[in-house]
Design an enzyme around this catalytic site. Structure first.
Site, PDB file in Angstrom:
ATOM      1  N   GLU A  83      65.445   4.907  53.345  1.00 56.40           N
ATOM      2  CA  GLU A  83      66.525   5.672  52.901  1.00 56.40           C
ATOM      3  C   GLU A  83      67.010   5.763  51.107  1.00 56.40           C
ATOM      4  O   GLU A  83      66.827   5.063  50.703  1.00 56.40           O
ATOM      5  CB  GLU A  83      67.886   4.713  53.710  1.00 56.40           C
ATOM      6  CG  GLU A  83      69.432   6.325  53.273  1.00 56.40           C
ATOM      7  CD  GLU A  83      70.509   5.914  53.667  1.00 56.40           C
ATOM      8  OE1 GLU A  83      70.182   5.321  55.256  1.00 56.40           O
ATOM      9  OE2 GLU A  83      71.677   6.450  53.115  1.00 56.40           O
ATOM     10  N   LYS A 261      78.451   0.624  58.148  1.00 56.64           N
ATOM     11  CA  LYS A 261      76.807   1.404  57.887  1.00 56.64           C
ATOM     12  C   LYS A 261      76.900   1.312  56.790  1.00 56.64           C
ATOM     13  O   LYS A 261      74.892   0.995  56.096  1.00 56.64           O
ATOM     14  CB  LYS A 261      76.574   2.485  59.079  1.00 56.64           C
ATOM     15  CG  LYS A 261      75.266   3.029  59.165  1.00 56.64           C
ATOM     16  CD  LYS A 261      74.554   3.460  58.124  1.00 56.64           C
ATOM     17  CE  LYS A 261      73.073   3.752  58.224  1.00 56.64           C
ATOM     18  NZ  LYS A 261      72.811   4.853  56.645  1.00 56.64           N
ATOM     19  N   ASP A 277      65.477 -11.454  60.309  1.00 59.98           N
ATOM     20  CA  ASP A 277      66.244 -10.481  61.113  1.00 59.98           C
ATOM     21  C   ASP A 277      66.770  -9.350  61.467  1.00 59.98           C
ATOM     22  O   ASP A 277      67.961 -10.123  61.704  1.00 59.98           O
ATOM     23  CB  ASP A 277      65.871 -11.876  62.783  1.00 59.98           C
ATOM     24  CG  ASP A 277      66.345 -11.154  64.579  1.00 59.98           C
ATOM     25  OD1 ASP A 277      66.686  -9.344  64.202  1.00 59.98           O
ATOM     26  OD2 ASP A 277      66.278 -11.777  65.564  1.00 59.98           O
ATOM     27  N   HIS A 376      72.275  12.629  46.633  1.00 63.96           N
ATOM     28  CA  HIS A 376      71.662  12.408  47.381  1.00 63.96           C
ATOM     29  C   HIS A 376      70.580  12.542  46.685  1.00 63.96           C
ATOM     30  O   HIS A 376      69.310  13.066  47.757  1.00 63.96           O
ATOM     31  CB  HIS A 376      72.163  12.393  48.785  1.00 63.96           C
ATOM     32  CG  HIS A 376      72.433  11.269  49.408  1.00 63.96           C
ATOM     33  ND1 HIS A 376      72.483  11.025  51.023  1.00 63.96           N
ATOM     34  CD2 HIS A 376      72.797   9.827  49.542  1.00 63.96           C
ATOM     35  CE1 HIS A 376      73.145   9.530  51.373  1.00 63.96           C
ATOM     36  NE2 HIS A 376      73.025   9.013  50.290  1.00 63.96           N
TER      37      HIS A 376
HETATM   38  C1  MEV Z   1      74.870   6.934  55.318  1.00 62.63           C
HETATM   39  O1  MEV Z   1      73.538   6.661  54.589  1.00 62.63           O
HETATM   40  C2  MEV Z   1      75.715   5.772  54.454  1.00 62.63           C
HETATM   41  C3  MEV Z   1      77.507   6.360  54.351  1.00 62.63           C
HETATM   42  O2  MEV Z   1      77.887   6.943  55.102  1.00 62.63           O
HETATM   43  C4  MEV Z   1      78.536   5.241  54.135  1.00 62.63           C
HETATM   44  C5  MEV Z   1      79.861   5.587  53.917  1.00 62.63           C
HETATM   45  O3  MEV Z   1      80.097   6.296  54.717  1.00 62.63           O
HETATM   46  O4  MEV Z   1      80.762   4.763  53.334  1.00 62.63           O
HETATM   47  C6  MEV Z   1      78.087   6.970  52.953  1.00 62.63           C
END
Ligand code: MEV
Length: 425
Positions: A83, A261, A277, A376
């Site tokens: 990513e 995430k 892992d 991004h």
């Molecule tokens: C993207 O990979 C992760 C985010 O969505 C985390 C978040 O929203 O806190 C930017």
């Protein structure tokens, strides 16, 4: 404060020069990091010993996050991820955290748990007490299974017994807690669970079914906290809005899933780079995100301190090891561990948790200010431009056109590239 993790000009040179700079900077012999070069990394022959039906190996970009200082020591963090922005964001958050002293971490002892399920027990509550009475015998049997671990200072430490109400009836579930030292520990606890299972069944007077570790590794926790200076973050409004962003994740499972995430973007990248892992860590993280009330919530907390700065805390299970598994056999994972310079699994767990907090802060700061897309975009544009066939010399021009035109798309990249080659910039 040391400046070991601040690598000047690191971004501006090609990967081979970065590896050379790393070797020189860390005082490592260049061949200690050479496995990070794919041509000297995991071979198909080595891979063939790791899993079944091997036909090849998959390359994943491995970058180094800079600026981290953890418990007063600087550390360079290898991160494997597909990513864009993850490594840059972690480095950026670590740069902000340094202003107020960096990350502080702690961890519990590396205790993993196995579960032994007993079915068809007439008197589950009676069985529970009989098993607790047999504690010394069962812990001794478990230790006999792994004398090497005992020699290293680990071994079976405790047991607990639960009576679990399930649809078909009540199960007796024994938990065996094992200090696994510098291993991830799955093999150690699973072997111990199998070794004591028959005796557990006899004592409980039932039939033993599952004997397997739990990935809800809540006896093996790692914690990180940091103060993020308000002015460096962008001011009091940014602090306030990051607290709001964290609060939504605490209150709302839909936001918590994305928030967590973001934490795992950092955590998984280091877990993968060190050959650990990723699924074990991720399942531990998500299970830990469910509070006592059964609700899925944020793993981290953000508050404002008395000086108006932002404080962030993160705690989660961190079942990672330095011995055994892919960490031991994957040459690039070995190089990554050397680069980190950690000596114990607990140290590794703590570094990973600090990276999780940094990643989380970086995402919340972007979301609470300009949004995530702007940062991004240029990295995404690089991928799109490369896919469209841009060469290294063409890349900067194509990327800046895609970003300026706010059209980071394959068709536009092809058009820009065609124009560039036709001499029409
Ligand atoms: C993207 O990979 C992760 C985010 O969505 C985390 C978040 O929203 O806190 C930017």
């Amino acid at each position: 404060m040391s400046v070991y993790s601040r690598l000047s000009g690191f971004r501006d040179v090609p990967p081979a020069a970065r590896r050379a700079q790393l070797a020189e900077h860390t005082g490592r012999a260049p061949d200690e990091l050479s496995a990070l070069d794919p041509s000297e990394g995991l071979t198909v022959e080595q891979a063939d010993h790791m899993i079944e039906n091997v036909v090849g190996v998959l390359g994943v970009p491995l970058g180094v996050a800079t600026n981290f200082t953890i418990n007063g020591d600087d550390v360079l963090v290898p991160m494997a991820t597909e990513e864009p922005s993850v490594v840059a964001a972690a480095s950026n958050a670590a740069r902000i955290a340094r202003v107020a002293g960096g990350f502080h971490t702690s961890s519990s002892r590396p205790v993993m748990q196995a579960q032994i399920q007993v079915v068809d027990v007439e008197d589950p509550e009676g069985a529970r007490l009989r098993l607790l009475d047999a504690r010394a015998e069962l812990l001794r049997m478990a230790d006999e299974q792994d004398p090497q671990l005992v020699e290293l200072g680990g071994g079976a430490r405790e047991l607990s017994v639960r009576v679990v109400e399930a649809r078909p009836g009540r199960y007796v579930v024994l938990h065996l807690m094992v200090d696994v030292r510098d291993a991830m520990g799955a093999n150690a606890v699973n072997s111990m669970a199998e070794a004591v299972a028959t005796r557990v069944g006899e004592i409980a007077r039932g039939r033993v079914l599952l004997r397997i570790l739990t990935n809800k590794a809540d006896t093996r926790l790692a914690r990180a906290n940091a103060v993020f200076d308000a002015a460096t973050l962008g001011g009091a409004d940014v602090v306030r809005d990051i607290v709001h962003a964290g609060a939504l994740a605490e209150a709302d499972p839909y936001r918590a899933a994305t928030h967590n995430k973001g934490i795992l973007n950092g955590i998984t990248a280091v877990v993968l780079a060190t050959g650990n892992d990723t699924r074990a860590v991720e399942s531990g993280a998500h299970s830990h995100a469910v509070g006592a009330d059964g609700r899925y919530t944020a793993l981290s907390r953000f508050e404002t301190d008395a000086d108006g700065n932002l404080t962030g805390t993160l705690e989660l299970p961190m079942p990672v090891g330095l011995v055994g598994g892919a960490t031991k056999v994957h040459p690039a994972a070995q190089s990554a561990v050397r680069l980190l310079g950690v000596a114990t699994a607990q140290q590794l767990a703590e570094v990973i948790t600090a990276v999780g907090l940094a990643q989380n802060l970086a995402a919340l700061r972007a979301l609470a200010t300009e949004g995530i897309q702007r940062g991004h975009m240029s990295l995404h544009a690089r991928n799109v431009a490369v896919s469209a066939g841009a060469t290294a010399t063409e890349l900067p021009q194509v990327v800046s056109r895609l970003v300026a035109d706010r059209a980071v798309r394959a068709d536009h990249a092809e058009r820009v590239l065609a124009e560039l080659r036709a001499g029409r910039p």
